[in-house]
Design an enzyme around this catalytic site. Structure first.
Site, PDB file in Angstrom:
ATOM      1  N   VAL A  15       0.831  -1.197   0.000  1.00  0.00           N
ATOM      2  CA  VAL A  15       0.000   0.000   0.000  1.00  0.00           C
ATOM      3  C   VAL A  15       0.870   1.252   0.000  1.00  0.00           C
ATOM      4  CG1 VAL A  15      -1.657   1.316   1.387  1.00  0.00           C
ATOM      5  CG2 VAL A  15      -2.003  -1.122   1.031  1.00  0.00           C
ATOM      6  N   ASP A  34      11.193   4.267   4.923  1.00  0.00           N
ATOM      7  CA  ASP A  34      11.293   2.885   5.407  1.00  0.00           C
ATOM      8  C   ASP A  34      12.525   2.793   6.303  1.00  0.00           C
ATOM      9  OD1 ASP A  34       9.963   0.035   4.311  1.00  0.00           O
ATOM     10  OD2 ASP A  34      11.882  -0.139   5.373  1.00  0.00           O
ATOM     11  N   LYS A 206     -13.859  -0.206   4.709  1.00  0.00           N
ATOM     12  CA  LYS A 206     -12.765  -1.054   4.210  1.00  0.00           C
ATOM     13  C   LYS A 206     -13.000  -2.523   4.594  1.00  0.00           C
ATOM     14  CE  LYS A 206      -8.893  -2.640   2.825  1.00  0.00           C
ATOM     15  NZ  LYS A 206      -8.343  -2.720   1.507  1.00  0.00           N
ATOM     16  N   LYS A 253     -15.677 -16.196  -9.240  1.00  0.00           N
ATOM     17  CA  LYS A 253     -14.878 -17.289  -9.774  1.00  0.00           C
ATOM     18  C   LYS A 253     -14.706 -18.345  -8.676  1.00  0.00           C
ATOM     19  CE  LYS A 253     -12.308 -18.712 -13.202  1.00  0.00           C
ATOM     20  NZ  LYS A 253     -12.949 -19.056 -14.454  1.00  0.00           N
ATOM     21  N   GLY A 255     -13.333 -21.859  -6.973  1.00  0.00           N
ATOM     22  CA  GLY A 255     -12.007 -22.484  -6.993  1.00  0.00           C
ATOM     23  C   GLY A 255     -11.617 -23.056  -5.654  1.00  0.00           C
ATOM     24  N   CYS A 262      -4.991  -9.836   2.523  1.00  0.00           N
ATOM     25  CA  CYS A 262      -6.119  -9.008   2.987  1.00  0.00           C
ATOM     26  C   CYS A 262      -7.367  -9.792   3.371  1.00  0.00           C
ATOM     27  CB  CYS A 262      -6.474  -7.982   1.916  1.00  0.00           C
ATOM     28  SG  CYS A 262      -5.193  -6.770   1.713  1.00  0.00           S
TER      29      CYS A 262
END
Ligand code: UDX
Length: 437
Positions: A15, A34, A206, A253, A255, A262
């Protein structure tokens, strides 16, 4: 160049890095922070520490245009910045709860460096109430003026740059619409709907979005399981269902279940959060259960074909949690390989990008190959576990000669079953037992 928008991004994971690079691409002056010196050195050269299509190119372009910088020092990054984005990880604790220690640490570091009014924008996925908690934490440590906003990120790995620059919507959480004005301005040029709401709602948007999508996948997987008792084909069913505008064609989909950094984490976190508040979120519990079941079912299908798996040689194509990424976090492929090796199977595997990462978590029972054909040679069965587009283009004529038994179990329903059956393969997808796919 918009020199009024000097942005600092704290954290360069998926992100943080994608947001920083894209903010620079939008014309802002961006410094990404970082704490790892080597990583910063690497990024300064335009090299992305993650495999993400198009990201390195954009990094190089914006570094050259002098609008994208990398630093280890937050003090340097925040100098002159009007906005600081918190993009640190919120990994799951053992009980599923989101671990906020990185967010808290980031808040304390920001507090130490705050000199003048700054907007602090949380982009990490955090439980309801975290923006308010962050505000209290910073207030305790500094006297400068600031506001804390929440702006969730909806990008997907593998298409992150496109998702960031062409979002379906931008959500901004603020205590007051006026406070959100500057952030609205930053996102305005993306020409996407911008929804400004209060911080708690934005935080829940979210989680609710990811849980909704995970729910959609588990629902279609359950439908696929029912299909296997009937003449119906889940691919056809999903297509027919998805034509309804109220449902839509995406995330239908079927599977071997969802993986990644996430969905599993966020579904667990919302379930845990609701439970801690005294609400039993039954639907999410079922979503989690169904997702696990899809993986277990796939292993059972392999056992049904091969009997005792001891010393059976199985080719597994795909290690990443989905195509176009080297990320193996919560990957169904990895879990399936672990289950198969536990039962004594010998695995030969290939993935275009994720082999090195997989080696860190899988043990010695697995052999890795640099091309798919070598991985398939002499195997008793071929399993497809990641939707890499390149798998569609393989030479099935050649594969037929390489496999000991021409059995294909397609955990991602990505191959043309009709064609493969005609070629003499024993092909089975998920929920496609009648052979229309
Ligand atoms: C997801 C969300 O889509 C994104 O909005 C959020 O910001 C982060 O989490 P990501 O994890 O990168 O993105 O991948 P996504 O494409 O959503 O796929 C997640 C998992 O679901 C993968 O394992 C994928 O294979 C699986 N999936 C997806 C399905 O099984 N079926 C589908 O129809 C779609």
């Amino acid at each position: 160049m918009k020199d009024n928008n000097k942005i600092c991004v704290l954290g360069t994971g998926y992100v943080g890095l994608v947001s920083g690079v894209c903010f620079a691409e939008m014309g802002n002056l961006v410094t990404c922070i970082d704490r790892h010196k080597d990583k910063v050195e690497m990024m300064r050269k335009g090299k992305s520490p993650i495999f993400e299509p198009g990201l390195s190119e954009l990094m190089k372009k914006n570094i050259k245009k002098e609008r994208l910088f990398f630093e280890t020092s937050l003090k340097k990054g925040m100098k002159g910045a009007t906005m600081v984005f918190i993009c640190v990880g919120t990994p799951p604790k053992k009980n599923g709860e989101a671990d906020l220690s990185h967010v808290k640490k980031a808040a304390q570091q920001i507090a130490k460096n705050l000199q003048k009014y700054t907007q602090i924008v949380i982009k990490s996925t955090v439980p309801v109430g975290t923006s308010a908690m962050t505000e209290r934490l910073i207030r305790r440590h500094c006297k400068a003026e600031f506001d804390v906003l929440f702006c969730p990120e909806f990008l997907r790995e593998g298409s992150a740059v496109g998702d960031f620059l062409k979002p379906d919507r931008v959500v901004i959480g603020a205590t007051d619409k006026k406070i959100a004005r500057d952030l609205v301005q930053v996102f305005k040029e993306l020409k996407a709907p911008i929804f400004v709401t209060n911080r708690s709602s934005s935080e829940l948007i979210k989680y609710a979005s990811n849980c909704f999508l995970a729910n959609k996948i588990s629902l279609i997987n359950e439908i696929a399981n029912v299909c296997e008792y009937t003449e119906a084909d889940v691919e056809e069913v999903a297509h027919g269902v998805g034509l309804d505008k109220r449902i839509g064609p995406h995330f239908l989909k079927a599977g071997i279940g969802y993986g990644g950094s996430c969905f599993p984490k966020d579904v667990h976190a919302l379930n845990q959060y609701a439970g801690a508040k005294g609400y039993d979120f039954k639907l999410l519990k079922a979503v989690i259960k169904v997702n696990q079941q899809q993986r277990d079912n796939f292993v059972k299908k392999i056992e049904k074909r091969l009997g005792n798996l001891k010393d059976k040689r199985i080719a597994v194509l795909g290690l990443a949690f989905k195509g176009n990424t080297d990320d193996i976090r919560e990957s169904a492929a990895i879990e399936i390989i672990k289950a198969l090796t536990k039962k004594g199977a010998k695995i030969q595997t290939y993935d275009p990008e994720a082999i090195n990462r997989a080696k860190e978590v899988l043990d010695g029972q697995v052999r890795y190959f640099r091309n798919p054909y070598s991985a398939i040679r002499n195997c008793d069965l071929l399993a497809i576990t990641t939707e890499w587009p390149e798998f569609k283009k393989l030479s099935w004529r050649k594969i037929k000669t390489l496999l000991k038994n021409p059995i294909i179990l397609d955990g991602k329903n990505m191959l043309d079953g009709v064609k493969l059956r005609k070629m003499g393969f024993d092909y089975q997808g998920v929920g496609t037992s009648n052979g229309t796919k």
